[in-house]
Design a protein around this motif. Structure first.
Motif, PDB file in Angstrom:
ATOM      1  N   GLN A 245      60.808 -34.385   8.843  1.00  0.00           N
ATOM      2  CA  GLN A 245      59.747 -34.356   7.852  1.00  0.00           C
ATOM      3  C   GLN A 245      60.226 -34.304   6.634  1.00  0.00           C
ATOM      4  OE1 GLN A 245      56.548 -31.909   8.377  1.00  0.00           O
ATOM      5  NE2 GLN A 245      55.286 -32.920   6.731  1.00  0.00           N
ATOM      6  N   HIS A 246      61.288 -33.505   6.440  1.00  0.00           N
ATOM      7  CA  HIS A 246      61.646 -33.024   5.171  1.00  0.00           C
ATOM      8  C   HIS A 246      63.005 -33.591   4.723  1.00  0.00           C
ATOM      9  CE1 HIS A 246      58.339 -30.821   4.463  1.00  0.00           C
ATOM     10  NE2 HIS A 246      58.445 -30.166   5.596  1.00  0.00           N
ATOM     11  N   LEU A 247      64.011 -33.934   5.820  1.00  0.00           N
ATOM     12  CA  LEU A 247      65.446 -34.177   5.266  1.00  0.00           C
ATOM     13  C   LEU A 247      65.508 -35.715   4.804  1.00  0.00           C
ATOM     14  CD1 LEU A 247      67.402 -33.369   8.452  1.00  0.00           C
ATOM     15  CD2 LEU A 247      67.579 -32.131   6.238  1.00  0.00           C
ATOM     16  N   THR A 248      66.182 -35.773   3.564  1.00  0.00           N
ATOM     17  CA  THR A 248      66.593 -36.899   3.010  1.00  0.00           C
ATOM     18  C   THR A 248      67.520 -37.989   3.916  1.00  0.00           C
ATOM     19  OG1 THR A 248      68.261 -36.164   1.501  1.00  0.00           O
ATOM     20  CG2 THR A 248      65.929 -35.758   0.634  1.00  0.00           C
ATOM     21  N   THR A 249      67.623 -39.056   3.210  1.00  0.00           N
ATOM     22  CA  THR A 249      68.650 -39.951   3.927  1.00  0.00           C
ATOM     23  C   THR A 249      69.958 -39.444   3.699  1.00  0.00           C
ATOM     24  OG1 THR A 249      66.968 -41.903   3.373  1.00  0.00           O
ATOM     25  CG2 THR A 249      69.124 -42.420   3.905  1.00  0.00           C
ATOM     26  N   GLY A 250      70.235 -38.897   2.303  1.00  0.00           N
ATOM     27  CA  GLY A 250      71.561 -38.488   2.072  1.00  0.00           C
ATOM     28  C   GLY A 250      71.953 -37.079   3.468  1.00  0.00           C
ATOM     29  N   GLN A 251      71.027 -36.484   3.446  1.00  0.00           N
ATOM     30  CA  GLN A 251      70.909 -35.234   4.154  1.00  0.00           C
ATOM     31  C   GLN A 251      71.459 -35.723   5.726  1.00  0.00           C
ATOM     32  OE1 GLN A 251      67.416 -33.174   2.963  1.00  0.00           O
ATOM     33  NE2 GLN A 251      68.796 -31.555   2.111  1.00  0.00           N
ATOM     34  N   LEU A 252      70.449 -36.765   6.109  1.00  0.00           N
ATOM     35  CA  LEU A 252      70.599 -37.329   7.352  1.00  0.00           C
ATOM     36  C   LEU A 252      71.951 -37.852   7.493  1.00  0.00           C
ATOM     37  CD1 LEU A 252      67.171 -38.791   7.855  1.00  0.00           C
ATOM     38  CD2 LEU A 252      68.101 -36.961   9.437  1.00  0.00           C
ATOM     39  N   ALA A 253      72.428 -38.615   6.718  1.00  0.00           N
ATOM     40  CA  ALA A 253      73.742 -39.384   6.806  1.00  0.00           C
ATOM     41  C   ALA A 253      74.764 -38.381   6.926  1.00  0.00           C
ATOM     42  CB  ALA A 253      73.851 -40.434   5.391  1.00  0.00           C
TER      43      ALA A 253
ATOM     44  N   ALA B  93      70.090 -46.675   1.154  1.00  0.00           N
ATOM     45  CA  ALA B  93      70.218 -47.195  -0.189  1.00  0.00           C
ATOM     46  C   ALA B  93      69.813 -46.012  -1.171  1.00  0.00           C
ATOM     47  CB  ALA B  93      69.194 -48.482  -0.252  1.00  0.00           C
ATOM     48  N   ASP B  94      68.977 -45.140  -0.789  1.00  0.00           N
ATOM     49  CA  ASP B  94      68.495 -44.055  -1.537  1.00  0.00           C
ATOM     50  C   ASP B  94      68.777 -42.921  -1.049  1.00  0.00           C
ATOM     51  OD1 ASP B  94      67.095 -42.450  -3.248  1.00  0.00           O
ATOM     52  OD2 ASP B  94      65.297 -43.349  -3.350  1.00  0.00           O
ATOM     53  N   PRO B  95      69.698 -42.038  -1.361  1.00  0.00           N
ATOM     54  CA  PRO B  95      69.915 -40.828  -0.619  1.00  0.00           C
ATOM     55  C   PRO B  95      68.968 -39.844  -0.805  1.00  0.00           C
ATOM     56  CG  PRO B  95      71.503 -41.037  -2.451  1.00  0.00           C
ATOM     57  CD  PRO B  95      70.703 -42.457  -2.454  1.00  0.00           C
ATOM     58  N   THR B  96      67.950 -39.879  -1.704  1.00  0.00           N
ATOM     59  CA  THR B  96      66.916 -38.773  -1.987  1.00  0.00           C
ATOM     60  C   THR B  96      65.422 -39.211  -1.234  1.00  0.00           C
ATOM     61  OG1 THR B  96      65.843 -40.168  -3.884  1.00  0.00           O
ATOM     62  CG2 THR B  96      67.862 -38.283  -4.302  1.00  0.00           C
ATOM     63  N   GLU B  97      65.491 -40.452  -0.621  1.00  0.00           N
ATOM     64  CA  GLU B  97      64.502 -40.842   0.105  1.00  0.00           C
ATOM     65  C   GLU B  97      64.372 -39.920   1.525  1.00  0.00           C
ATOM     66  OE1 GLU B  97      62.630 -44.631   2.386  1.00  0.00           O
ATOM     67  OE2 GLU B  97      64.372 -44.837   1.481  1.00  0.00           O
TER      68      GLU B  97
ATOM     69  N   ASP C 267      62.409 -47.245  16.275  1.00  0.00           N
ATOM     70  CA  ASP C 267      63.758 -46.863  16.851  1.00  0.00           C
ATOM     71  C   ASP C 267      64.662 -45.866  15.864  1.00  0.00           C
ATOM     72  OD1 ASP C 267      62.957 -48.662  18.961  1.00  0.00           O
ATOM     73  OD2 ASP C 267      64.270 -50.232  18.216  1.00  0.00           O
ATOM     74  N   SER C 268      64.414 -46.340  14.592  1.00  0.00           N
ATOM     75  CA  SER C 268      65.354 -45.239  13.571  1.00  0.00           C
ATOM     76  C   SER C 268      64.823 -43.909  13.620  1.00  0.00           C
ATOM     77  CB  SER C 268      65.425 -45.975  12.251  1.00  0.00           C
ATOM     78  OG  SER C 268      63.919 -46.063  11.712  1.00  0.00           O
ATOM     79  N   ALA C 269      63.299 -43.696  13.865  1.00  0.00           N
ATOM     80  CA  ALA C 269      62.911 -42.448  14.062  1.00  0.00           C
ATOM     81  C   ALA C 269      63.190 -42.012  15.326  1.00  0.00           C
ATOM     82  CB  ALA C 269      61.218 -42.618  13.900  1.00  0.00           C
ATOM     83  N   ALA C 270      63.022 -42.704  16.480  1.00  0.00           N
ATOM     84  CA  ALA C 270      63.592 -41.950  17.276  1.00  0.00           C
ATOM     85  C   ALA C 270      64.851 -41.609  17.804  1.00  0.00           C
ATOM     86  CB  ALA C 270      63.252 -43.207  18.719  1.00  0.00           C
ATOM     87  N   ALA C 271      65.903 -42.262  17.135  1.00  0.00           N
ATOM     88  CA  ALA C 271      67.456 -41.994  17.021  1.00  0.00           C
ATOM     89  C   ALA C 271      67.457 -40.826  16.171  1.00  0.00           C
ATOM     90  CB  ALA C 271      68.075 -43.357  16.200  1.00  0.00           C
ATOM     91  N   ALA C 272      66.839 -40.726  15.051  1.00  0.00           N
ATOM     92  CA  ALA C 272      67.065 -39.632  14.194  1.00  0.00           C
ATOM     93  C   ALA C 272      66.513 -38.317  14.946  1.00  0.00           C
ATOM     94  CB  ALA C 272      66.148 -39.617  12.881  1.00  0.00           C
ATOM     95  N   PHE C 273      65.346 -38.444  15.726  1.00  0.00           N
ATOM     96  CA  PHE C 273      64.815 -37.228  16.304  1.00  0.00           C
ATOM     97  C   PHE C 273      65.907 -36.840  17.563  1.00  0.00           C
ATOM     98  CE2 PHE C 273      62.902 -35.436  20.287  1.00  0.00           C
ATOM     99  CZ  PHE C 273      61.905 -34.269  19.573  1.00  0.00           C
TER     100      PHE C 273
END
Length: 182
Positions: free
Chosen positions: A141-149, A162-166, A102-108
């Motif tokens: 594929q390439h964006l980090t959690t921090g960039q997505l947030a 929790a990890d903005p570089t993931e 679900d999180s991948a679908a939301a991000a997409f």
């Protein structure tokens, strides 16, 4: 009888609505009476035929629906939800090839709509949507959690923050599923 009531309710709801340019369906997918269908509410399924009978199928349909593509054993065509929607009048359908998180679908979805060039949509819907999907898959594929947030503050990433570089969607199972049918 239940299907008829569902159809009546949907027709009443949509009789005064202008035809949409795009339709996004985010739910469970499957079959009803051997036809591709979506579950609008628990236990309430609507086939593409029922949907097409109540609303004009727009040029662009986005499905964050599982499963959509892997019914190779269906008794008669169309055997996939995207095929059925194209047959019903859509010009292009965006959907995953396999079930995704679900999180991948939301991000997409969030990235896809940010990447979609609406001014080109009516002129060249298939090309415009395919370009947005390509860009979105690369970003996913390439964006980090921090960039997505930073780009999508309302995106439900849960514990992933929790990890903005993931890179939470670097796994091909999350980003590689998305495709266009036209």
């Amino acid at each position: 009888m239940r299907a008829r009531r569902e159809l009546d309710v949907l027709q009443r709801l949509t009789q005064h609505v202008r035809p949409p340019k795009e339709l996004h369906i985010a739910t469970h997918g499957g079959e009803r009476d051997g036809q591709p269908a979506v579950e609008l509410a628990p236990g309430n399924w609507m086939t593409v035929g029922m949907l097409a009978a109540t609303v004009l199928i727009p040029p662009v349909v986005v499905l964050t629906v599982c499963p959509v593509a892997y019914r190779s054993d269906a008794p008669h065509p169309p055997h996939r939800l995207p095929d059925a929607l194209l047959h019903a009048g859509a010009k292009v359908v965006v959907a995953p090839l396999w079930p995704i998180r679900d999180s991948a679908a939301a991000a997409f979805s969030a990235l896809f709509y940010a990447n979609l060039t609406w001014t080109d949509m009516l002129k060249r819907p298939a090309h415009t949507v395919a370009a947005a999907v390509t860009t979105t898959v690369r970003e996913l594929q390439h964006l980090t959690t921090g960039q997505l947030a930073a780009r999508h503050l309302l995106l439900p990433l849960g514990d992933l923050r929790a990890d903005p570089t993931e890179r939470p969607f670097a796994d091909v199972r999350d980003h590689g599923a998305w495709t266009c049918w036209s």
